[in-house]
Write a protein that holds these residues in place. Structure first.
Motif, short mmCIF file in Angstrom:
data_model
loop_
_atom_site.label_atom_id
_atom_site.label_comp_id
_atom_site.label_asym_id
_atom_site.label_seq_id
_atom_site.Cartn_x
_atom_site.Cartn_y
_atom_site.Cartn_z
N ASP A 189 0.39 -0.72 0.17
CA ASP A 189 0.10 -0.07 -0.47
C ASP A 189 1.09 1.04 0.17
OD1 ASP A 189 -1.61 -2.33 0.45
OD2 ASP A 189 -1.57 -2.20 2.94
N ASP A 190 0.56 2.75 -0.25
CA ASP A 190 0.86 3.92 -0.25
C ASP A 190 2.43 3.39 -0.53
OD1 ASP A 190 2.96 3.47 2.06
OD2 ASP A 190 0.90 3.29 3.42
N LEU A 191 2.60 3.76 -2.38
CA LEU A 191 3.86 3.27 -2.86
C LEU A 191 4.26 4.56 -2.85
CD1 LEU A 191 1.95 1.26 -5.83
CD2 LEU A 191 3.80 0.46 -3.98
N GLU A 192 5.90 4.25 -3.00
CA GLU A 192 6.76 5.50 -3.74
C GLU A 192 6.89 5.81 -4.78
OE1 GLU A 192 10.40 4.13 -2.68
OE2 GLU A 192 10.06 3.25 -0.43
N SER A 193 7.22 7.04 -5.28
CA SER A 193 6.98 7.26 -6.84
C SER A 193 8.17 7.32 -6.47
CB SER A 193 6.33 8.68 -6.22
OG SER A 193 7.13 9.77 -5.97
N VAL A 194 8.01 7.21 -8.66
CA VAL A 194 9.26 6.66 -9.04
C VAL A 194 9.18 6.56 -10.59
CG1 VAL A 194 10.04 4.47 -7.71
CG2 VAL A 194 7.72 3.69 -9.14
N GLY B 250 -6.78 -3.59 -11.46
CA GLY B 250 -7.29 -2.88 -10.63
C GLY B 250 -6.49 -1.53 -9.69
N ARG B 251 -5.41 -1.81 -10.13
CA ARG B 251 -4.33 -0.84 -9.39
C ARG B 251 -3.57 0.32 -10.09
NH1 ARG B 251 -0.64 -3.51 -4.93
NH2 ARG B 251 -0.60 -1.43 -4.86
N ILE B 252 -4.35 0.11 -11.91
CA ILE B 252 -3.85 0.42 -12.77
C ILE B 252 -3.57 2.54 -12.37
CG2 ILE B 252 -5.10 0.95 -14.24
CD1 ILE B 252 -1.95 0.15 -15.42
N PHE C 237 0.27 4.56 -11.92
CA PHE C 237 0.48 5.78 -12.43
C PHE C 237 0.01 6.87 -11.66
CE2 PHE C 237 1.46 4.95 -16.48
CZ PHE C 237 0.46 3.91 -16.92
N GLU C 238 0.04 7.12 -10.74
CA GLU C 238 -0.12 8.06 -9.70
C GLU C 238 1.23 8.51 -8.91
OE1 GLU C 238 -3.14 7.39 -6.31
OE2 GLU C 238 -4.78 7.53 -8.15
N VAL C 239 2.33 7.29 -9.33
CA VAL C 239 3.33 7.29 -8.99
C VAL C 239 4.32 6.72 -9.19
CG1 VAL C 239 2.54 6.15 -6.17
CG2 VAL C 239 2.87 4.61 -7.91
N ALA C 240 4.17 6.68 -10.70
CA ALA C 240 5.06 6.04 -11.78
C ALA C 240 4.80 7.07 -13.22
CB ALA C 240 5.06 5.43 -11.27
#
Lengths: 347, 54, 347
Positions: free
Chosen positions: C62-67, C81-83, C87-90
């Motif tokens: 959960d709460d992924l770091e941006s990369v 389901g999480r695409i 894209f919010e983080v990468a």
């Protein structure tokens, strides 16, 4: 029960050893002689562990003793040169090489290096009882089938026998996976353990010798390709068949049960549940059993046929003993009762 | 450099080439026999059909 | 040289581990995060031996770091389901599952259980650079190919690209042999070591999911069958092709050299001498290489095409890194230079 005397010419190879193992355990057989030029004088157990403790020793392959049945487990080209000599000492000869499998001298000119005793080709009977039982009774010269051809024929035979395939229009592709014992004990660099382990190695991309034998018995040409895989004994043939008109699962079951329901050495494995849903060499290793199965693929107008055998047994020594049992009027399954191991490693 | 008769790719040759020498093509693996050296001419070498046994 | 940050979602599986191994050795990549619900808190080396000694630990997904680039090595159905979240983080997402491989929602309805984010299917780019390089440059969403489809497409692509096959009339049969890592680490009873060792086991007699992917890129329907064999990583595809008109070896070499001569990750193996005359999984194990070869069978009007890959590499993690290198403008072979071992055991 009746006892017959038998000898094995060429007993030190893998196939010769397998024959010895079966004949030593056969209730109606007494082994009188096992020849091997390279191992003459040595005990059979020193070469073949299952025979340890037997006092049988290899003898020189000259001046053979007379016996009821002689099994020849020699490389291609030997039996055709010694067949007259074999018949001087034995009433029945079972040859495991390719020397008498094909019907015409022309085929030997094309696929092998000609034939030294073509006059015998007419009377030789193919050893696979499932498709030649009536001719085997009382036969003098029996020719063992090739292992790849045996696996393929077992899979496809019911389709021709019950008219699902006529053998003209349809396209048949046969993709076979085999173990290393097919190449015999010798073999060059490619069969050293480091190079032969863990392969999926195409080795006869267009396997014409096998095609000739298959075509002779099924009456249709097949497009054949063979791969060596990480097994010692075992052959798995997957045939992709495109019948001219659609067929149902019911038709297929009728054809396969019709041919094999009463056969002692063919088991059906076509779908169903469990881990072993389709034919698999592991499931028949060491047995004379052939497993046959199929799957219907309507969207590609295709039938996928699977067949698995132990190339040393159903594909060679087992088939020879089975054919001899039929020819000599013995109990068909005599000496061939083993039904495999589970679980078991690579066959 | 000369062309492989089997696959058409370039075959790199060492300089002291001898007639009769067998060179394998690094693209398709075909065995090629040197039939001439000035200029270098290669032909498909008669490869013995490996006997696959069985 | 330029450095990009990358994360792996689903890093504890076999494919996730392979990705980690490659990214850890990649000159232009800095791994910022590796997620795994089941192994959160554990060191990556405790699960993947090649990474022993790394201080990287699995984190909660959960709460992924941006990369810069996010690799998703999750089972089918997760990425779709999480695409949006990805894209919010990468900027770039490389998905190794089947969730974005096919072009239309209808295909997912037919072969999978529908699709949760069909709007992305349009823009997703197939990861195999050999057939999609021009579209990969700057792509945002990259969909990794399936391993069986990748092996098959690599083998057949030149025949379509150079018009030897038009993709309508011809019959194409694809017979694949694969290792056990395709089924992932879990797998039921059938993948226990005693049951999975030494098999030649048909497991997808009619593989429609693979066929859909292959048909999408080659424009022809293929009759597909898959067998599990005694390998861990490796896929060997043998395609039996029946062209409408005869073709010569020269035509074939022109087509295959035309497509692959300058490709860094395709090697030709079509006859020639030595032990490894045709493509073989052992020869490419651990590499991002695909081996391709063919044999002409005029008597059956057939071309037999062989292709071999490591399903974990060219068929999955290697292909994903290769595609990311192309998309991000990095050196194509960066992090993918390993060219295999010889001699070596079952891959």
């Amino acid at each position: 029960a009746e006892t017959i005397t038998a000898s094995v010419v060429g007993g030190s190879g893998f196939t010769g050893g397998e024959l010895l193992r079966l004949l030593a355990g056969h209730p109606n057989v007494e082994i009188s002689e096992v020849t091997s030029r390279s191992k003459a004088g040595k005990s059979v157990g020193s070469v073949h562990p299952p025979l340890r403790g037997s006092d049988l020793r290899f003898t020189e392959p000259d001046d053979l003793e007379s016996v009821d049945v002689l099994f020849a487990a020699t490389p291609h080209g030997v039996s055709m040169g010694r067949i007259d000599e074999f018949f001087e000492v034995a009433d029945t000869v079972v040859d495991l090489s390719a020397d008498f499998r094909l019907e015409t001298e022309a085929q030997y000119d094309e696929w092998y290096d000609g034939h030294e005793a073509p006059e015998y080709l007419e009377t030789a009977e193919y050893a696979l009882p499932e498709i030649n039982r009536e001719n085997l009774a009382g036969a003098d010269l029996i020719a063992g089938g090739g292992c790849n051809a045996t696996a393929t024929i077992l899979g496809l035979y019911p389709l021709f026998e019950h008219g699902i395939l006529e053998g003209s229009a349809e396209r048949v592709v046969v993709d076979v996976k085999v173990g290393s014992s097919e190449g015999g004990a010798g073999g060059g660099e490619a069969s050293s353990h480091p190079e032969r382990s863990g392969v999926v190695r195409p080795y006869a991309p267009t396997g014409h010798r096998h095609e000739a034998e298959i075509e002779q018995f099924l009456g249709t040409s097949v497009a054949f390709t063979c791969h060596a895989v990480d097994m010692i004994r075992g052959a798995s043939a997957t045939s992709h068949v495109f019948p001219a008109s659609p067929v149902s699962k019911g038709d297929l079951w009728q054809a396969y049960r019709g041919c094999y329901e009463d056969e002692p050495f063919v088991r059906m494995a076509a779908g169903g549940s469990g881990v072993y849903r389709y034919p698999e060499p592991k499931a028949v290793a060491g047995t004379n059993l052939g497993e046959v199965g199929f799957e219907l693929d309507p969207s590609n107008e295709r039938i996928v046929v699977f067949s698995a055998i132990d190339n040393m047994m159903k594909g060679s020594a087992g088939q020879a003993v089975h054919a001899a049992n039929v020819a000599l009027g013995l109990e068909e399954t005599a000496g061939l009762e083993f039904t495999g191991l589970h679980p078991v490693g690579a066959p | 450099m000369t062309e492989c008769v089997e696959c058409g790719a370039e075959v790199s040759l060492h300089d002291d080439l001898e007639v009769g020498e067998i060179i394998d093509c690094t693209t398709c693996g075909a065995e090629l026999e040197v039939v001439d050296t000035e200029p270098p001419v290669l032909e498909r070498a008669p490869e013995l059909e490996e006997d696959w046994g069985e």
